[in-house]
Design a protein around this motif. Sequence first.
Motif, short mmCIF file in Angstrom:
data_model
loop_
_atom_site.label_atom_id
_atom_site.label_comp_id
_atom_site.label_asym_id
_atom_site.label_seq_id
_atom_site.Cartn_x
_atom_site.Cartn_y
_atom_site.Cartn_z
N ARG A 1 22.42 42.78 -5.14
CA ARG A 1 23.01 42.87 -3.81
C ARG A 1 21.95 42.47 -2.78
N ASP A 2 22.36 41.65 -1.82
CA ASP A 2 21.45 41.21 -0.76
C ASP A 2 20.20 40.55 -1.32
N GLY A 3 20.37 39.79 -2.40
CA GLY A 3 19.27 38.99 -2.92
C GLY A 3 18.26 39.71 -3.78
N ARG A 4 18.55 40.93 -4.18
CA ARG A 4 17.61 41.66 -5.04
C ARG A 4 18.39 42.60 -5.96
N PRO A 5 17.78 43.01 -7.09
CA PRO A 5 18.48 43.89 -8.01
C PRO A 5 18.86 45.22 -7.36
N LEU A 6 19.97 45.76 -7.78
CA LEU A 6 20.38 47.08 -7.28
C LEU A 6 19.28 48.10 -7.54
N GLY A 7 18.93 48.85 -6.51
CA GLY A 7 17.90 49.86 -6.64
C GLY A 7 16.53 49.41 -6.22
N PHE A 8 16.34 48.11 -6.01
CA PHE A 8 15.05 47.62 -5.51
C PHE A 8 14.94 47.90 -4.01
N SER B 1 9.52 51.79 -9.02
CA SER B 1 8.55 52.27 -10.00
C SER B 1 8.51 51.32 -11.19
N PRO B 2 7.39 51.22 -11.88
CA PRO B 2 7.28 50.30 -13.02
C PRO B 2 8.30 50.63 -14.10
N GLN B 3 8.50 49.65 -14.99
CA GLN B 3 9.40 49.86 -16.13
C GLN B 3 8.89 51.02 -16.97
N GLY B 4 9.85 51.71 -17.59
CA GLY B 4 9.48 52.83 -18.45
C GLY B 4 10.64 53.78 -18.63
N GLU B 5 11.23 54.25 -17.52
CA GLU B 5 12.32 55.21 -17.62
C GLU B 5 13.70 54.59 -17.43
N TYR B 6 13.76 53.30 -17.14
CA TYR B 6 15.07 52.71 -16.84
C TYR B 6 15.91 52.46 -18.09
N TYR C 1 20.17 59.34 -10.76
CA TYR C 1 20.20 58.45 -9.61
C TYR C 1 18.94 57.60 -9.49
N LYS C 2 17.77 58.20 -9.73
CA LYS C 2 16.53 57.46 -9.56
C LYS C 2 16.42 56.29 -10.54
N ASN C 3 17.14 56.37 -11.66
CA ASN C 3 17.06 55.32 -12.67
C ASN C 3 18.20 54.31 -12.60
N ALA D 1 14.64 47.00 -17.12
CA ALA D 1 14.29 46.84 -15.71
C ALA D 1 15.31 47.55 -14.81
N LYS D 2 14.89 47.91 -13.63
CA LYS D 2 15.77 48.52 -12.64
C LYS D 2 16.89 47.54 -12.29
N GLY D 3 18.13 48.01 -12.33
CA GLY D 3 19.27 47.17 -12.00
C GLY D 3 19.75 46.30 -13.13
N GLN D 4 19.15 46.45 -14.33
CA GLN D 4 19.50 45.61 -15.48
C GLN D 4 20.35 46.40 -16.47
N TRP D 5 21.40 45.75 -16.99
CA TRP D 5 22.31 46.39 -17.93
C TRP D 5 22.63 45.45 -19.09
N GLU D 6 23.33 46.00 -20.07
CA GLU D 6 23.72 45.22 -21.24
C GLU D 6 25.09 45.68 -21.73
N PHE D 7 25.90 44.71 -22.19
CA PHE D 7 27.09 45.06 -22.95
C PHE D 7 27.11 44.24 -24.23
N GLN D 8 27.80 44.76 -25.23
CA GLN D 8 27.82 44.12 -26.56
C GLN D 8 29.25 43.75 -26.94
#
Length: 352
Positions: free
Chosen positions: A115-122, A129-134, A140-142, A173-180
């Motif tokens: 949204r607005d040119g950047r990943p959701l949550g950025f 925060s760096p990758q790790g908990e996403y 909400y924070k994740n 990554a923040k704002g990144q998802w996957e479906f299979q």
Amino acid sequence: MSKFKLEYIWLDGYAPVPNLRSKTTVKEFAGFPSLEELPVWGFDGSSTRQAEGGDSDRLLKPVASFPDPARVDGLLVMCEVLMPDETPHPTNSRATIPDDPDTWFGFEQEYFLYRDGRPLGFPTEGFPSPQGEYYTGVGYKNVGDIAREIVDTHLDYCLAAGINHEGINAEVAKGQWEFQIFGKGSKRAADEVWVARYLLLRLCEKYRVDVNFHPKPLGADFDWNGSGMHTNFSTKYLREVGGKAYFEALMAAFDEYKGDHIAVYGPDNHMRLTGLHETQAIDKFNYGVANRGASIRVPHSFMKDDYRGYLEDRRPNSLGDPYQIAGRILMTIQTVPTGETAREAEPAGAAV
């Protein structure tokens, strides 16, 4: 007779990545229409880079259909693009791939919500925060406040449409998802991926959110994971017979044709396949048991079952055309003789 809203969906002529296009026609049928009842339709190919203005009529041939979960009496109609003489259009990647209903594919489609040119949550400036908990994160924070609603609704839509959607998860990554998506046969599996993509894009319209399928949307120089479309595959022979010798011959073929695979595994893959972030370098090929940094990941279950089961090609990226990806994998598999094909090739009297 009842009126049905038919949403004809196709791939346009943009390169290196086609866009999804669609338009609606309303037709009357005695009951919910079957694929065979759906008519061939036309469109203006000059507006989709599939024709010149002086000869712009192109045809849409229905090849798969799904109930439209967002419309009453609606149908999603996946189409191939044809020339006026009903031959496949040059951009019609579906028409030219080999197919085998006994070859099964599982596509793991990663993507970013933007949204607005950047990943959701950025944040507006800089990075979260760096990758790790996403990855598979909760809270909400994740995952923020609307992403979960989007991916859950998309899951419901796919299941209601009869798509073999097998799961979702938040990614690294923040704002990144996957479906299979799982399907039997190159064409059917890829049809379902494209329609699942369509449903996600259409759903996100009402959230004012874009879906970014680029394999490295934050750029190659940023220390954030890219997006892949890891492709799991198995043939009847690989599931039922397999064996170490056949597996090694298969991997040798994948190595031999690695350039042909990379050519159809999605654009800008050099930004993603760097040897970092759980990838192998783009110019190399390897395989390894449970190795997410390999070109081909070999599951523990495959080894435990005497080299039988499925394998995961981790090189395809999130922008790749699943028709071309599945077709190339099947083409390479078909170059490797199985026990049956080797015996069939023996000259008369050769068997002892």
